[in-house]
Enzyme design. Structure first.
Site, PDB file in Angstrom:
ATOM      1  CE1 TYR A 135      -5.123  -9.410   4.679  1.00 22.15           C
ATOM      2  CE2 TYR A 135      -3.480 -10.334   3.360  1.00 22.15           C
ATOM      3  CZ  TYR A 135      -3.908  -9.112   4.369  1.00 22.15           C
ATOM      4  OH  TYR A 135      -3.029  -8.486   5.314  1.00 22.15           O
ATOM      5  N   PRO A 140       3.149  -4.200   4.458  1.00 20.05           N
ATOM      6  CG  PRO A 140       2.129  -4.331   6.373  1.00 20.05           C
ATOM      7  CD  PRO A 140       2.188  -3.850   4.734  1.00 20.05           C
ATOM      8  CB  THR A 167      -7.954  -2.809  20.087  1.00 21.76           C
ATOM      9  OG1 THR A 167      -8.640  -3.696  19.037  1.00 21.76           O
ATOM     10  CG2 THR A 167      -8.764  -1.432  20.069  1.00 21.76           C
ATOM     11  CB  SER A 227      -0.689  -7.156   2.310  1.00 29.35           C
ATOM     12  OG  SER A 227       0.054  -8.235   2.338  1.00 29.35           O
TER      13      SER A 227
END
Length: 240
Positions: free
Chosen positions: A148, A178, A14, A135
């Site tokens: 993270y 990414p 979303t 990541s």
């Protein structure tokens, strides 16, 4: 994988990269089921015609509720895109341990639990795919976001392991890495950011092409640096 008519469960669909992937996958003819927990964003995606399941993936109960909500629905692609970033920098004060726990669960435990819970559905499809969005920081960490980085690195190794386990089955396992992307998560990050639409496009292409790994944007350069010298790669990222 031909995406038309495929049923895709996309967590964190979303906002950010997830939202852009949802739109692009829908354009390819896929039937995309999203998860999210912000009511305003959930409603906005429902207004675009998406099926959205409200789910809190920061704990086991939320993941199990999502699996139960899916019921008998077939799943061709599990796209684990939901993620959290938590401040954990002792230079700025004492970090919040509870927030770190939520981040660890959402970024690592939830994809693992979803993969295990949905494996029977994936095995029953002629061809299925698991996509874990990690990541570039899964390769080399940034000092300011160690929680993270740790979760994404752990998810990377989990992805590599299950890819080997499933290599002779109907299930393809893809990792997408990414770079820094222009999303709410990276507000305030001074680094150059990739537009989420382009990051999403490259992940969708990786799914279509059945790639094992999608190194996106600056992650490509980081992978080269890590191949030459892991220490060099760490020196690049630890400053951030």
């Amino acid at each position: 994988m031909e995406l038309a008519d495929k049923i895709i469960l996309l967590t964190g669909g979303t906002a950010g990269i997830g939202r852009e992937m949802a739109r692009q996958l829908k354009e390819q003819g896929a039937k995309v089921v999203l998860t999210g927990r912000n009511q305003e964003r959930v409603q906005a995606m429902r207004d675009e015609g998406f099926e959205v399941i409200v789910a809190d993936l920061s704990n086991a109960a939320g993941v199990d509720a999502l699996i139960a909500e899916l019921g008998d629905k077939d799943i061709d692609v599990l796209l684990n895109s939901a993620g959290q970033l938590v401040d954990h920098d002792f230079r700025d004060g004492e970090p919040n341990a509870d927030a770190a726990d939520d981040c660890i669960y959402a970024n690592l435990n939830a994809p693992i639990r979803l993969t295990a819970g949905l494996m029977p559905k994936l095995r029953n499809r002629p061809k299925a795919t698991i996509v874990n969005v990690t990541s570039g920081l899964a390769i080399a960490p940034a000092a300011r976001t160690p929680i993270y980085c740790a979760t994404k690195s752990a998810l990377r190794f989990y992805t590599l392991g299950i890819r080997e386990q499933l290599k002779d089955t109907n299930i393809r396992v893809i990792e997408a890495l990414p770079p820094v992307v222009d999303t709410q998560m990276n507000d305030g990050n001074p680094m150059k950011k990739m537009p989420p639409e382009e990051c999403a496009r490259q992940i969708v292409v990786a799914i279509e092409r059945d790639q094992d790994e999608a190194n996106i944007g600056m992650t490509k350069a980081l992978r080269i640096a890590e191949t030459i010298s892991p220490g060099l790669a760490r020196n690049i990222t630890l400053r951030f």
